[in-house]
Design an enzyme around this catalytic site. Structure first.
Site, PDB file in Angstrom:
ATOM      1  N   PHE A  57       0.872  -1.185   0.000  1.00 32.95           N
ATOM      2  CA  PHE A  57       0.000   0.000   0.000  1.00 32.95           C
ATOM      3  C   PHE A  57       0.898   1.221   0.000  1.00 32.95           C
ATOM      4  O   PHE A  57       1.787   1.332   0.848  1.00 32.95           O
ATOM      5  CB  PHE A  57      -0.886   0.056   1.252  1.00 32.95           C
ATOM      6  CG  PHE A  57      -1.610   1.391   1.404  1.00 32.95           C
ATOM      7  CD1 PHE A  57      -2.916   1.534   0.973  1.00 32.95           C
ATOM      8  CD2 PHE A  57      -0.959   2.512   1.928  1.00 32.95           C
ATOM      9  CE1 PHE A  57      -3.570   2.762   1.073  1.00 32.95           C
ATOM     10  CE2 PHE A  57      -1.603   3.738   2.032  1.00 32.95           C
ATOM     11  CZ  PHE A  57      -2.915   3.860   1.605  1.00 32.95           C
ATOM     12  N   GLU A  58       0.660   2.123  -0.934  1.00 31.74           N
ATOM     13  CA  GLU A  58       1.373   3.402  -0.919  1.00 31.74           C
ATOM     14  C   GLU A  58       0.499   4.414  -1.629  1.00 31.74           C
ATOM     15  O   GLU A  58      -0.086   4.091  -2.664  1.00 31.74           O
ATOM     16  CB  GLU A  58       2.673   3.345  -1.750  1.00 31.74           C
ATOM     17  CG  GLU A  58       3.849   2.697  -1.112  1.00 31.74           C
ATOM     18  CD  GLU A  58       5.082   2.683  -2.040  1.00 31.74           C
ATOM     19  OE1 GLU A  58       4.942   2.697  -3.281  1.00 31.74           O
ATOM     20  OE2 GLU A  58       6.184   2.657  -1.488  1.00 31.74           O
ATOM     21  N   ILE A  59       0.413   5.604  -1.063  1.00 30.82           N
ATOM     22  CA  ILE A  59      -0.051   6.755  -1.828  1.00 30.82           C
ATOM     23  C   ILE A  59       1.111   7.731  -1.757  1.00 30.82           C
ATOM     24  O   ILE A  59       1.614   8.006  -0.658  1.00 30.82           O
ATOM     25  CB  ILE A  59      -1.336   7.378  -1.238  1.00 30.82           C
ATOM     26  CG1 ILE A  59      -2.462   6.330  -1.206  1.00 30.82           C
ATOM     27  CG2 ILE A  59      -1.767   8.602  -2.057  1.00 30.82           C
ATOM     28  CD1 ILE A  59      -3.740   6.813  -0.541  1.00 30.82           C
TER      29      ILE A  59
END
Ligand code: GDP
Ligand code: MN
Length: 354
Positions: free
Chosen positions: A241-243
């Protein structure tokens, strides 16, 4: 939603008004941020990525219609494109990865790399014998943000196959990142397997010496090291998960960091993951306020869950995760360190989970 506004929270009573199809009410131009979802996948990942997309759409993107970029080291087949484009509410883009971004660079000694894989196979180190996993980690570390399909975008949200979102996302996280000048974000953090990165920290120290100008004066070194940078404590943000901000990854500082590590060969002579690579870069090159923890994005990737503490929040966001599964405050999580070093209060209810 109007620019910068958060969506009103859903009332706790069931909403019996049928939802307006998103095609009929796309956000007005200028409301959205210049952003995309991005997924690296094989054709064989189709049904696992379909599940992830459905959840991202139901919990968030059906109201926003952001684009989705799919990348693969081989061409995507028609079935993959047909199913994924039917699920994504925004525009879909399908790209092949150039060979230079998914192969051994010329300075790598193939014999030495092969011997490492054989040794790791015998020691049963997870993915230790895999060539493709190493290409994947190197690609996610140094190249995905340079792909031609990614050039037009400013922010990305990485989505992997078989992940789950447990709560409504009631505002636009891309907008949040932009308005608050955030460059990197996470929901789960933990300790890396030391066998996969024995000399990574030596490489990092070499980079710090060679490029002191890239190290932020207000960095998060204490997230990474308990002795002022002498040794690595193995803490990293979980990068499935990465933004994040793509211009940061395309900056001279990040490029110099990746190139320095890449030349040292640890993606092949060891099994460096993109999670510690991104995390160390974020912690050293960014100011600490530029890294954000999304408490309200509830998430699962095998085997860990981020489920927000605080029952009010979970009810308002219609969460379906079991708060007992929350990993944040358990011994193998590094998230406490992030809160301590930023001197921010832990979310409501965290004590009940220690
Ligand atoms: P893990 O989460 O570390 O167990 O690794 P995954 O198997 O989930 O791989 C990470 C990401 O890379 C996922 O999005 C996969 O779909 C993708 N991926 C892994 N290996 C390959 C590969 O050989 N080719 C392609 N195109 N994608 C891959
Ligand atoms: Mn995965």
């Amino acid at each position: 939603p109007a620019s910068g506004e958060t969506r009103p929270l859903q009332s706790m009573t069931p909403n019996i008004t049928p939802a307006v199809p998103s095609e009929l009410s796309p956000p007005a131009p200028g409301e959205r941020v210049n952003a995309t979802f991005v997924t690296l996948a094989r054709n064989s990942d189709l049904w696992e990525i379909a599940r992830s997309i459905r959840q991202v759409e139901d919990r968030f993107n059906r109201n926003y219609n952001y684009d989705w970029v799919f990348l693969n080291d081989k061409p995507f087949d028609d079935q993959f494109k047909k199913i994924t484009s039917s699920l994504v509410s925004g525009k879909t883009h399908y790209g092949e990865i150039p060979t230079e971004h998914w192969s051994f660079p010329p300075w790598i000694d193939q014999k030495k790399a092969e011997a490492v894989r054989e040794d790791m196979r015998r020691r049963r180190i997870i993915y230790g014998d895999s060539i493709s996993y190493r290409h994947m980690c190197r690609f996610e570390s140094g190249f995905f943000f340079r792909h031609p399909l990614m050039q037009q975008f400013e922010y990305y949200w990485r989505v992997e196959p078989s992940v789950e979102l447990f709560c409504d996302v009631h505002y636009d996280p891309f907008r949040f990142m932009k308005d608050n000048k955030k460059k990197y974000s996470f929901v789960l953090s933990l300790y890396e397997y030391v066998e996969t990165i024995p000399t990574l920290w030596d490489s990092v120290k070499k980079f710090i010496k060679a490029h002191p100008e890239h190290i932020s004066p207000d960095n998060s070194m204490s997230f990474l090291s308990d002795d002022g940078g002498e040794t690595y404590n193995k803490c990293h943000f979980w990068s499935n998960f990465e933004i994040g901000n793509l211009d940061w990854l395309r900056s001279q500082a990040y490029q110099d960091f990746f190139e320095s590590l890449d030349k040292d060969g640890g993606f092949f002579y060891e099994r460096w993951g993109d999670a510690p690579v991104h995390s160390i870069a974020a912690a050293l090159l960014l100011r600490k306020e530029e890294i954000h923890f999304f408490n309200d994005i509830a998430y699962y990737h095998v085997p860990f869950t981020h489920c927000p503490t605080g029952e009010d929040l979970r009810l308002k966001l219609r969460c379906h995760c079991n708060p007992q599964d929350n990993f944040d405050w358990k011994g193998y999580s590094c998230t406490s360190r992030y809160f301590d070093l930023n001197k921010i209060a832990k979310p409501e209810g965290w004590m009940d989970q220690v």
